[in-house]
Design an enzyme around this catalytic site. Structure first.
Site, PDB file in Angstrom:
ATOM      1  N   CYS A 100      16.086  42.179   5.553  1.00 21.45           N
ATOM      2  CA  CYS A 100      16.992  42.175   5.324  1.00 21.45           C
ATOM      3  C   CYS A 100      17.135  40.179   4.717  1.00 21.45           C
ATOM      4  O   CYS A 100      16.486  39.786   5.664  1.00 21.45           O
ATOM      5  CB  CYS A 100      18.582  42.118   6.169  1.00 21.45           C
ATOM      6  SG  CYS A 100      19.885  41.030   5.413  1.00 21.45           S
ATOM      7  N   GLU A 101      17.381  40.129   3.385  1.00 19.01           N
ATOM      8  CA  GLU A 101      17.539  38.673   2.884  1.00 19.01           C
ATOM      9  C   GLU A 101      17.885  37.801   3.912  1.00 19.01           C
ATOM     10  O   GLU A 101      18.278  36.447   3.301  1.00 19.01           O
ATOM     11  CB  GLU A 101      16.887  38.658   1.718  1.00 19.01           C
ATOM     12  CG  GLU A 101      18.690  38.542   0.917  1.00 19.01           C
ATOM     13  CD  GLU A 101      18.681  38.201  -0.670  1.00 19.01           C
ATOM     14  OE1 GLU A 101      19.710  37.947  -1.088  1.00 19.01           O
ATOM     15  OE2 GLU A 101      17.189  38.459  -1.271  1.00 19.01           O
ATOM     16  N   HIS A 102      19.277  38.197   4.644  1.00 18.07           N
ATOM     17  CA  HIS A 102      20.158  36.558   4.702  1.00 18.07           C
ATOM     18  C   HIS A 102      20.191  36.786   6.231  1.00 18.07           C
ATOM     19  O   HIS A 102      19.956  35.188   6.718  1.00 18.07           O
ATOM     20  CB  HIS A 102      21.227  37.946   4.795  1.00 18.07           C
ATOM     21  CG  HIS A 102      22.217  37.774   3.607  1.00 18.07           C
ATOM     22  ND1 HIS A 102      22.943  39.603   3.297  1.00 18.07           N
ATOM     23  CD2 HIS A 102      22.651  37.367   2.044  1.00 18.07           C
ATOM     24  CE1 HIS A 102      23.591  39.085   2.014  1.00 18.07           C
ATOM     25  NE2 HIS A 102      22.351  38.606   0.915  1.00 18.07           N
ATOM     26  N   HIS A 103      19.535  37.949   7.114  1.00 17.10           N
ATOM     27  CA  HIS A 103      18.783  37.684   8.365  1.00 17.10           C
ATOM     28  C   HIS A 103      17.757  37.754   8.746  1.00 17.10           C
ATOM     29  O   HIS A 103      16.811  37.070  10.033  1.00 17.10           O
ATOM     30  CB  HIS A 103      19.707  38.082   9.080  1.00 17.10           C
ATOM     31  CG  HIS A 103      20.832  37.991   8.972  1.00 17.10           C
ATOM     32  ND1 HIS A 103      21.885  38.732   8.623  1.00 17.10           N
ATOM     33  CD2 HIS A 103      22.228  37.250   9.507  1.00 17.10           C
ATOM     34  CE1 HIS A 103      23.302  38.287   7.902  1.00 17.10           C
ATOM     35  NE2 HIS A 103      23.382  37.169   9.316  1.00 17.10           N
ATOM     36  N   GLN A 141      20.691  45.757  -0.554  1.00 16.08           N
ATOM     37  CA  GLN A 141      19.909  47.666  -0.367  1.00 16.08           C
ATOM     38  C   GLN A 141      20.899  47.885  -1.514  1.00 16.08           C
ATOM     39  O   GLN A 141      20.131  48.318  -2.086  1.00 16.08           O
ATOM     40  CB  GLN A 141      21.267  48.699   0.519  1.00 16.08           C
ATOM     41  CG  GLN A 141      21.138  49.786   0.765  1.00 16.08           C
ATOM     42  CD  GLN A 141      22.047  49.798   1.938  1.00 16.08           C
ATOM     43  OE1 GLN A 141      21.343  49.942   2.639  1.00 16.08           O
ATOM     44  NE2 GLN A 141      22.091  51.459   1.637  1.00 16.08           N
ATOM     45  N   HIS A 169      21.003  48.954   9.503  1.00 12.24           N
ATOM     46  CA  HIS A 169      21.234  47.692   8.872  1.00 12.24           C
ATOM     47  C   HIS A 169      21.539  46.981  10.247  1.00 12.24           C
ATOM     48  O   HIS A 169      22.217  46.539  11.349  1.00 12.24           O
ATOM     49  CB  HIS A 169      22.420  46.483   8.287  1.00 12.24           C
ATOM     50  CG  HIS A 169      21.771  47.163   7.290  1.00 12.24           C
ATOM     51  ND1 HIS A 169      21.167  46.458   6.216  1.00 12.24           N
ATOM     52  CD2 HIS A 169      21.642  47.927   6.246  1.00 12.24           C
ATOM     53  CE1 HIS A 169      21.602  47.070   4.554  1.00 12.24           C
ATOM     54  NE2 HIS A 169      21.808  48.268   4.425  1.00 12.24           N
ATOM     55  N   CYS A 171      21.616  43.413  11.598  1.00 10.57           N
ATOM     56  CA  CYS A 171      21.971  42.458  11.344  1.00 10.57           C
ATOM     57  C   CYS A 171      23.494  43.032  11.539  1.00 10.57           C
ATOM     58  O   CYS A 171      24.327  42.299  11.910  1.00 10.57           O
ATOM     59  CB  CYS A 171      22.037  41.746   9.672  1.00 10.57           C
ATOM     60  SG  CYS A 171      22.776  42.938   8.571  1.00 10.57           S
TER      61      CYS A 171
END
Length: 212
Positions: A100-103, A141, A169, A171
């Site tokens: 995941c690019e956020h976390h 995703q 996910h 996250c």
């Protein structure tokens, strides 16, 4: 009696297994950054259990983000074949793993891919390779699903492509709302899969069926 030249095993099989890791290239700047991160987290990167952790993480990240150096064309190579097949081709339950690019936490699941050929088909294993081209990047995703569909459409010049991803996910599982049983489903439909409801319905019905 000849002396053994091999290094004797220690009393810790785990540490021995670490010594046997391959010496493939890795990003030394990334290794240094990970060492600094361990210090900022309150750890001691010089202690026995962490001595090689920065290097191992750097190698792991090189692999998990190797999609940045790959293209769909390189993944497919010469596995495109002229054929008069016009029926739907589906490869389902293809495992994929991404970050995941956020976390930068993992998300993983199954990909279901279908296409309607137009005078050319592709080796089935290459569909899995195309998925990896985009999964091995920092992702969301939704974008991953679209990139797989567009990538296959570009090399196949198919009448249509359908892609459905089902993923868990970390996250959402390990932090935040901590919902262990949550699942995210995304789809991308191109060409006939988007334009013809019957084609789309057939695809969705087939990927839901048990293989046995």
């Amino acid at each position: 009696m000849d002396k053994k030249l091999t290094k004797p095993l220690s009393k810790d099989p785990y540490m021995d297994s670490l010594e046997m890791e391959s010496d493939e290239p890795y990003n030394e700047e990334l290794e240094a950054s990970i060492r600094k991160m361990l210090i900022q987290l309150g750890e001691d990167p010089s202690r026995e259990g962490l001595r090689r952790t920065p290097q191992r993480v750097a190698k792991a990240m090189d692999f998990l983000t190797s999609g940045y150096t790959m293209t769909v064309e390189e993944a497919v190579k010469d596995a495109l074949f002229e054929d008069e097949c016009e029926e739907m081709v589906i490869v389902k339950d293809v495992e994929f793993y991404s970050l995941c690019e956020h976390h930068m936490l993992p998300f993983f699941g199954r990909a279901h891919v279908g296409y309607l050929p137009k005078n050319r088909i592709v080796g089935l294993s290459k569909i899995a390779r195309v998925i990896d081209v985009f999964a091995r990047r920092l992702q969301v995703q939704e974008r991953l699903t679209t990139q797989i569909a567009n990538g296959l459409m570009s090399v196949l010049n198919a009448r249509g492509v359908g892609v459905v991803l089902e993923a868990c996910h970390f996250c959402m599982v390990m932090r935040g709302v901590q919902k262990q049983n949550s699942q995210t489903v995304t789809s991308a439909m191109l060409g006939t899969f988007r334009q013809d409801p019957r084609t789309r319905a057939e695809f969705m019905d087939l990927i839901r069926r048990s293989p046995y």
